[in-house]
Write a protein that holds these residues in place. Sequence first.
Motif, PDB file in Angstrom:
ATOM      1  N   PHE A 260       0.825  -1.210   0.000  1.00  0.00           N
ATOM      2  CA  PHE A 260       0.000   0.000   0.000  1.00  0.00           C
ATOM      3  C   PHE A 260       0.861   1.262   0.000  1.00  0.00           C
ATOM      4  N   ARG A 261       2.065   1.168   0.546  1.00  0.00           N
ATOM      5  CA  ARG A 261       2.987   2.309   0.447  1.00  0.00           C
ATOM      6  C   ARG A 261       3.335   2.562  -1.026  1.00  0.00           C
ATOM      7  N   ASP A 262       3.566   1.472  -1.756  1.00  0.00           N
ATOM      8  CA  ASP A 262       3.840   1.602  -3.193  1.00  0.00           C
ATOM      9  C   ASP A 262       2.636   2.174  -3.931  1.00  0.00           C
ATOM     10  N   LEU A 263       1.448   1.694  -3.583  1.00  0.00           N
ATOM     11  CA  LEU A 263       0.237   2.187  -4.244  1.00  0.00           C
ATOM     12  C   LEU A 263       0.031   3.678  -3.999  1.00  0.00           C
ATOM     13  N   SER A 264       0.426   4.127  -2.815  1.00  0.00           N
ATOM     14  CA  SER A 264       0.235   5.542  -2.500  1.00  0.00           C
ATOM     15  C   SER A 264       1.022   6.436  -3.446  1.00  0.00           C
ATOM     16  N   ALA A 265       2.171   5.951  -3.912  1.00  0.00           N
ATOM     17  CA  ALA A 265       3.000   6.745  -4.819  1.00  0.00           C
ATOM     18  C   ALA A 265       2.373   6.853  -6.203  1.00  0.00           C
TER      19      ALA A 265
ATOM     20  N   THR B 102      -1.965  11.668  -3.802  1.00  0.00           N
ATOM     21  CA  THR B 102      -1.176  12.892  -3.699  1.00  0.00           C
ATOM     22  C   THR B 102      -0.897  13.150  -2.231  1.00  0.00           C
ATOM     23  N   LEU B 103       0.009  14.051  -1.948  1.00  0.00           N
ATOM     24  CA  LEU B 103       0.327  14.360  -0.557  1.00  0.00           C
ATOM     25  C   LEU B 103      -0.910  14.827   0.201  1.00  0.00           C
ATOM     26  N   ARG B 104      -1.719  15.645  -0.448  1.00  0.00           N
ATOM     27  CA  ARG B 104      -2.929  16.156   0.202  1.00  0.00           C
ATOM     28  C   ARG B 104      -3.902  15.023   0.505  1.00  0.00           C
ATOM     29  N   LEU B 105      -4.085  14.118  -0.457  1.00  0.00           N
ATOM     30  CA  LEU B 105      -5.012  13.005  -0.247  1.00  0.00           C
ATOM     31  C   LEU B 105      -4.486  12.033   0.791  1.00  0.00           C
ATOM     32  N   ILE B 106      -3.176  11.805   0.777  1.00  0.00           N
ATOM     33  CA  ILE B 106      -2.583  10.914   1.782  1.00  0.00           C
ATOM     34  C   ILE B 106      -2.844  11.463   3.185  1.00  0.00           C
ATOM     35  N   ALA B 107      -2.618  12.748   3.356  1.00  0.00           N
ATOM     36  CA  ALA B 107      -2.870  13.355   4.670  1.00  0.00           C
ATOM     37  C   ALA B 107      -4.329  13.210   5.066  1.00  0.00           C
ATOM     38  N   GLY B 108      -5.226  13.425   4.117  1.00  0.00           N
ATOM     39  CA  GLY B 108      -6.646  13.346   4.422  1.00  0.00           C
ATOM     40  C   GLY B 108      -7.091  11.964   4.836  1.00  0.00           C
ATOM     41  N   MET B 109      -6.659  10.926   4.102  1.00  0.00           N
ATOM     42  CA  MET B 109      -7.146   9.572   4.408  1.00  0.00           C
ATOM     43  C   MET B 109      -6.611   9.076   5.755  1.00  0.00           C
ATOM     44  N   TRP B 110      -5.380   9.442   6.108  1.00  0.00           N
ATOM     45  CA  TRP B 110      -4.843   9.026   7.409  1.00  0.00           C
ATOM     46  C   TRP B 110      -5.437   9.845   8.550  1.00  0.00           C
TER      47      TRP B 110
ATOM     48  N   SER C  41      10.685   8.125  -2.621  1.00  0.00           N
ATOM     49  CA  SER C  41       9.552   8.886  -3.156  1.00  0.00           C
ATOM     50  C   SER C  41       8.978   9.772  -2.057  1.00  0.00           C
ATOM     51  N   GLU C  42       8.628  11.026  -2.413  1.00  0.00           N
ATOM     52  CA  GLU C  42       8.060  11.945  -1.431  1.00  0.00           C
ATOM     53  C   GLU C  42       6.747  11.409  -0.881  1.00  0.00           C
TER      54      GLU C  42
ATOM     55  N   PHE D   7       6.008  10.270   2.953  1.00  0.00           N
ATOM     56  CA  PHE D   7       4.950  10.880   3.754  1.00  0.00           C
ATOM     57  C   PHE D   7       4.024   9.803   4.299  1.00  0.00           C
ATOM     58  N   TRP D   8       3.689   8.802   3.489  1.00  0.00           N
ATOM     59  CA  TRP D   8       2.867   7.667   3.926  1.00  0.00           C
ATOM     60  C   TRP D   8       3.543   6.962   5.099  1.00  0.00           C
ATOM     61  N   ARG D   9       4.850   6.773   4.976  1.00  0.00           N
ATOM     62  CA  ARG D   9       5.622   6.091   6.018  1.00  0.00           C
ATOM     63  C   ARG D   9       5.555   6.848   7.341  1.00  0.00           C
ATOM     64  N   GLU D  10       5.522   8.182   7.287  1.00  0.00           N
ATOM     65  CA  GLU D  10       5.447   8.958   8.520  1.00  0.00           C
ATOM     66  C   GLU D  10       4.169   8.664   9.298  1.00  0.00           C
ATOM     67  N   PHE D  11       3.072   8.420   8.591  1.00  0.00           N
ATOM     68  CA  PHE D  11       1.831   8.049   9.278  1.00  0.00           C
ATOM     69  C   PHE D  11       1.939   6.635   9.847  1.00  0.00           C
ATOM     70  N   GLU D  12       2.579   5.741   9.104  1.00  0.00           N
ATOM     71  CA  GLU D  12       2.765   4.370   9.595  1.00  0.00           C
ATOM     72  C   GLU D  12       3.563   4.352  10.897  1.00  0.00           C
ATOM     73  N   ASP D  13       4.475   5.310  11.048  1.00  0.00           N
ATOM     74  CA  ASP D  13       5.295   5.354  12.266  1.00  0.00           C
ATOM     75  C   ASP D  13       4.452   5.437  13.526  1.00  0.00           C
ATOM     76  N   ASN D  14       3.269   6.019  13.420  1.00  0.00           N
ATOM     77  CA  ASN D  14       2.422   6.222  14.603  1.00  0.00           C
ATOM     78  C   ASN D  14       1.329   5.164  14.744  1.00  0.00           C
ATOM     79  N   VAL D  15       1.460   4.061  14.017  1.00  0.00           N
ATOM     80  CA  VAL D  15       0.511   2.955  14.126  1.00  0.00           C
ATOM     81  C   VAL D  15       1.065   1.911  15.087  1.00  0.00           C
ATOM     82  N   ASP D  16       0.238   1.464  16.016  1.00  0.00           N
ATOM     83  CA  ASP D  16       0.574   0.319  16.855  1.00  0.00           C
ATOM     84  C   ASP D  16       0.089  -0.926  16.117  1.00  0.00           C
TER      85      ASP D  16
END
Length: 283
Positions: free
Chosen positions: A15-20, A24-32, A48-49, A53-62
């Motif tokens: 899904f990280r690959d699919l996000s690229a 978009t950065l805006r949509l990624i922020a919105g869905m998370w 990839s930017e 950015f997707w990975r940064e949201f994953e960092d905060n997932v337990d």
Amino acid sequence: MTIRSLVPLPVRRHFRDLSAGYSTLRLIAGMWEDQGFTPSGDPNDETSERRGFWREFEDNVDWTDPTHVNRVLRVYETLIDAMPPEALVSTRKFMERQGFDVDLEGRISPKSDSALPAAATMPRALTALRDPEMILDSFERINRALPSDPAQAIGSAKELVEATAKTVLEELGISFDGKTAKLPQLIDRAQRELGLHPQTVAPGPDGSQAVKRILGGLSGIALGLGELRNEGWGTGHAARRTGLRPRHGYLAVGAAHTWCQVILDTLADPAAPWRAQAGVTAR
């Protein structure tokens, strides 16, 4: 020891690959953010930017928390909505191999034999243990056994109780012979040390006659599991008796889970009476 992830790494990478490719950065922020997650802001090695950015949201997932994981699945579903049909076909096949179903509407659900449903029933107090490996192994065997192998489920339920009792005694620093100690003795010692034995005198509701009656039944539940297996209804016997049904497996597993839940919750409770009686400071 950390409870293992409920979402395999290949799924996260997929899904990280699919996000690229489909966001978009805006949509990624919105869905998370719609699911209550925020970016960590920590640097990572993604080239990839959008992936970064997707990975940064994953960092905060337990990834061990079923509630968190269910919210992540909703994020994945939002991304799936933006994918073309041909990409969804390949994602559906991939997720099938990883233990998840993706329906025609793009909704994701774990298969009945995947880790997520079983983990959802694991006592949350497991996270407070230094080494829950024995208990986790028992849960995994139970998950594989039900509903097709009730004998295995009964045997694994008995092992879950034994593993929990041993783990609790180890956590409390109480020595015992792991090779010769019998299940009844382990159950009795664990409940006494935690103030959960019917004969224990404790303040508040823990010492009430009603709670003592329940604790007596709790002991009976745990002992009954050992007897059920030893009578030949569980694994470990040359010939299995006929008539064993999935409901018997579920009965054993439900009983084991109840005992383990109470034991582990009491061990983790900083205000449990056993701490004061043992002169132990809350962890």
